[in-house]
Design a protein around this motif. Structure first.
Motif, PDB file in Angstrom:
ATOM      1  N   SER A  92     -21.512  32.063  28.191  1.00  0.00           N
ATOM      2  CA  SER A  92     -21.031  30.677  28.175  1.00  0.00           C
ATOM      3  C   SER A  92     -20.461  30.288  29.538  1.00  0.00           C
ATOM      4  O   SER A  92     -20.715  29.181  30.042  1.00  0.00           O
ATOM      5  CB  SER A  92     -19.972  30.506  27.088  1.00  0.00           C
ATOM      6  N   VAL A  93     -19.700  31.207  30.139  1.00  0.00           N
ATOM      7  CA  VAL A  93     -19.142  30.943  31.475  1.00  0.00           C
ATOM      8  C   VAL A  93     -20.264  30.795  32.504  1.00  0.00           C
ATOM      9  O   VAL A  93     -20.208  29.947  33.400  1.00  0.00           O
ATOM     10  CB  VAL A  93     -18.172  32.076  31.877  1.00  0.00           C
ATOM     11  N   PHE A  94     -21.308  31.630  32.365  1.00  0.00           N
ATOM     12  CA  PHE A  94     -22.447  31.573  33.294  1.00  0.00           C
ATOM     13  C   PHE A  94     -23.151  30.221  33.206  1.00  0.00           C
ATOM     14  O   PHE A  94     -23.478  29.606  34.228  1.00  0.00           O
ATOM     15  CB  PHE A  94     -23.412  32.712  32.963  1.00  0.00           C
ATOM     16  N   LEU A  95     -23.386  29.728  31.982  1.00  0.00           N
ATOM     17  CA  LEU A  95     -24.029  28.421  31.814  1.00  0.00           C
ATOM     18  C   LEU A  95     -23.156  27.304  32.366  1.00  0.00           C
ATOM     19  O   LEU A  95     -23.652  26.360  33.001  1.00  0.00           O
ATOM     20  CB  LEU A  95     -24.326  28.179  30.329  1.00  0.00           C
ATOM     21  N   LEU A  96     -21.849  27.434  32.126  1.00  0.00           N
ATOM     22  CA  LEU A  96     -20.933  26.416  32.643  1.00  0.00           C
ATOM     23  C   LEU A  96     -20.921  26.419  34.163  1.00  0.00           C
ATOM     24  O   LEU A  96     -20.877  25.350  34.806  1.00  0.00           O
ATOM     25  CB  LEU A  96     -19.523  26.688  32.098  1.00  0.00           C
ATOM     26  N   ALA A  97     -20.973  27.614  34.763  1.00  0.00           N
ATOM     27  CA  ALA A  97     -21.006  27.710  36.224  1.00  0.00           C
ATOM     28  C   ALA A  97     -22.270  27.080  36.791  1.00  0.00           C
ATOM     29  O   ALA A  97     -22.245  26.449  37.861  1.00  0.00           O
ATOM     30  CB  ALA A  97     -20.903  29.177  36.642  1.00  0.00           C
ATOM     31  N   GLN A  98     -23.393  27.255  36.091  1.00  0.00           N
ATOM     32  CA  GLN A  98     -24.640  26.628  36.539  1.00  0.00           C
ATOM     33  C   GLN A  98     -24.560  25.110  36.478  1.00  0.00           C
ATOM     34  O   GLN A  98     -25.027  24.410  37.388  1.00  0.00           O
ATOM     35  CB  GLN A  98     -25.805  27.124  35.692  1.00  0.00           C
ATOM     36  N   LEU A  99     -23.967  24.602  35.395  1.00  0.00           N
ATOM     37  CA  LEU A  99     -23.854  23.143  35.236  1.00  0.00           C
ATOM     38  C   LEU A  99     -22.938  22.534  36.293  1.00  0.00           C
ATOM     39  O   LEU A  99     -23.200  21.443  36.807  1.00  0.00           O
ATOM     40  CB  LEU A  99     -23.326  22.816  33.832  1.00  0.00           C
ATOM     41  N   PHE A 156     -21.009  26.167  40.434  1.00  0.00           N
ATOM     42  CA  PHE A 156     -20.131  27.212  40.986  1.00  0.00           C
ATOM     43  C   PHE A 156     -20.993  28.429  41.347  1.00  0.00           C
ATOM     44  O   PHE A 156     -21.216  29.324  40.537  1.00  0.00           O
ATOM     45  CB  PHE A 156     -19.060  27.599  39.970  1.00  0.00           C
ATOM     46  N   GLN A 157     -21.513  28.437  42.568  1.00  0.00           N
ATOM     47  CA  GLN A 157     -22.483  29.455  42.954  1.00  0.00           C
ATOM     48  C   GLN A 157     -21.878  30.851  43.028  1.00  0.00           C
ATOM     49  O   GLN A 157     -22.543  31.841  42.708  1.00  0.00           O
ATOM     50  CB  GLN A 157     -23.107  29.087  44.306  1.00  0.00           C
ATOM     51  N   LEU A 158     -20.632  30.957  43.482  1.00  0.00           N
ATOM     52  CA  LEU A 158     -20.006  32.277  43.593  1.00  0.00           C
ATOM     53  C   LEU A 158     -19.881  32.944  42.221  1.00  0.00           C
ATOM     54  O   LEU A 158     -20.252  34.114  42.040  1.00  0.00           O
ATOM     55  CB  LEU A 158     -18.625  32.152  44.249  1.00  0.00           C
ATOM     56  N   GLU A 200     -21.591  32.214  39.625  1.00  0.00           N
ATOM     57  CA  GLU A 200     -22.937  32.445  39.108  1.00  0.00           C
ATOM     58  C   GLU A 200     -23.517  33.745  39.660  1.00  0.00           C
ATOM     59  O   GLU A 200     -24.111  34.541  38.917  1.00  0.00           O
ATOM     60  CB  GLU A 200     -23.824  31.261  39.503  1.00  0.00           C
ATOM     61  N   ARG A 201     -23.329  33.987  40.981  1.00  0.00           N
ATOM     62  CA  ARG A 201     -23.851  35.214  41.594  1.00  0.00           C
ATOM     63  C   ARG A 201     -23.158  36.455  41.026  1.00  0.00           C
ATOM     64  O   ARG A 201     -23.791  37.486  40.776  1.00  0.00           O
ATOM     65  CB  ARG A 201     -23.639  35.144  43.108  1.00  0.00           C
ATOM     66  N   ILE A 202     -21.846  36.370  40.854  1.00  0.00           N
ATOM     67  CA  ILE A 202     -21.088  37.512  40.323  1.00  0.00           C
ATOM     68  C   ILE A 202     -21.563  37.872  38.918  1.00  0.00           C
ATOM     69  O   ILE A 202     -21.784  39.043  38.592  1.00  0.00           O
ATOM     70  CB  ILE A 202     -19.574  37.202  40.314  1.00  0.00           C
ATOM     71  N   LEU A 203     -21.727  36.855  38.068  1.00  0.00           N
ATOM     72  CA  LEU A 203     -22.170  37.104  36.699  1.00  0.00           C
ATOM     73  C   LEU A 203     -23.608  37.605  36.650  1.00  0.00           C
ATOM     74  O   LEU A 203     -23.954  38.443  35.807  1.00  0.00           O
ATOM     75  CB  LEU A 203     -22.015  35.829  35.861  1.00  0.00           C
ATOM     76  N   GLU A 204     -24.472  37.126  37.550  1.00  0.00           N
ATOM     77  CA  GLU A 204     -25.848  37.623  37.604  1.00  0.00           C
ATOM     78  C   GLU A 204     -25.868  39.123  37.914  1.00  0.00           C
ATOM     79  O   GLU A 204     -26.608  39.896  37.302  1.00  0.00           O
ATOM     80  CB  GLU A 204     -26.639  36.859  38.681  1.00  0.00           C
ATOM     81  N   THR A 205     -25.022  39.537  38.882  1.00  0.00           N
ATOM     82  CA  THR A 205     -24.937  40.957  39.230  1.00  0.00           C
ATOM     83  C   THR A 205     -24.385  41.766  38.063  1.00  0.00           C
ATOM     84  O   THR A 205     -24.865  42.868  37.765  1.00  0.00           O
ATOM     85  CB  THR A 205     -24.039  41.151  40.462  1.00  0.00           C
ATOM     86  N   LEU A 206     -23.388  41.199  37.390  1.00  0.00           N
ATOM     87  CA  LEU A 206     -22.791  41.882  36.243  1.00  0.00           C
ATOM     88  C   LEU A 206     -23.799  42.076  35.128  1.00  0.00           C
ATOM     89  O   LEU A 206     -23.875  43.157  34.514  1.00  0.00           O
ATOM     90  CB  LEU A 206     -21.585  41.080  35.733  1.00  0.00           C
TER      91      LEU A 206
END
Length: 271
Positions: A52-59, A62-64, A66-72
């Motif tokens: 949910s946080v990742f989708l919210l960051a995309q909307l 918030f690129q930072l 988004e990148r952190i969650l992608e790596t996680l």
């Protein structure tokens, strides 16, 4: 207009689609049942929160984050397999106990029955008290949490050793699940209903208490009389012979008369 209609037709499920949806729904439901009341359920909730946080960051752009969650997410799956290996192993074992696979597990269940009956006979001859709970459809996870983990094959020698007098696990219950001795020294809930026979001790009250809350089959060997009792569905069958015990474990049939909670009829004699 025809284009819009063709697009809408893509969302109209056919017969095969409905079957697929039902199968996926059943698998998800079964998965949720397997991880219910385990750390894996907490992990699933955590993953949903991160998604949910990742989708919210995309909307919000918030690129930072988004990148952190992608790596996680990339390395988190491998870490989860290592951390939650016991839960995954237990879930796969429960999946193997499905009713659809029962014909393939009858031989193993027969071996477990033989070992349990042999252990009860040994304990009876030695006048050693014991309480053995066999898990059925309702999981006994909450009672295993505070017990000592064993995870060993069911053998008469192991069961007899666990209940050796003055050993640390002698007074607790042994929980069997999936053809394994899951844990020992478990503390079971005592029945709150009055018993007709006041000579029955804590083990019998604990056996009845667990059988009232779950569908487990609970075997009790009396330390004073060496008699064997079996608690099921809130009822206690006493003076159970080896042949009768084998019959109960093999068929796992319900008692002929329904339990009467809160009444003296909750106790049943045999013979």
């Amino acid at each position: 207009m025809n284009r819009i209609w063709d697009t809408l037709l893509l969302f109209r499920p056919g017969g095969a689609d409905l079957v697929e949806i039902l199968l996926v729904s059943a698998l998800i439901y079964r998965l949720l049942l397997l991880i219910h009341r385990t750390r894996a359920m907490q992990m699933l909730l955590g993953v949903l929160l991160l998604a949910s946080v990742f989708l919210l960051a995309q909307l919000l752009g918030f690129q930072l984050i988004e990148r952190i969650l992608e790596t996680l997410f990339q390395y988190g799956a491998i870490a989860a397999l290592v951390i939650f290996q016991p839960e995954l192993r237990s879930a796969l074992a429960r999946l193997g106990q499905s009713r659809m696979l029962r014909p393939f597990t009858r031989f193993e269940e027969s071996q477990v029955t033989d070992e349990v009956v042999a252990a009860v006979e040994q304990l009876t001859r030695a006048k050693v008290g014991a309480i053995i709970a066999i898990e059925q459809e309702v999981a006994l996870d909450e009672y295993a949490e505070a017990a000592s983990r064993v995870d060993a094959p069911v053998t008469s020698a192991m069961l007899s050793t666990i209940f050796t007098p003055y050993s640390p696990l002698h007074d607790g219950a042994v929980l069997l699940a999936g053809g394994q001795i899951r844990c020992a020294g478990a503390i079971l809930p005592l029945t709150q209903y009055p018993l007709a026979d006041r000579s029955l001790g804590t083990r019998h009250r604990a056996a009845l208490g667990l059988s009232e809350e779950t569908d487990a089959i609970v075997i009790v060997v009396s330390e004073e009389t060496s008699r064997v009792s079996v608690a099921r569905a809130g009822r206690l069958e006493r003076d159970v012979s080896s042949d009768r015990l084998r019959e109960i474990l093999a068929q796992k049939e319900e008692p002929a008369t329904p339990a009467l909670p809160g009444r003296l009829g909750g106790l049943m004699r045999s013979g």
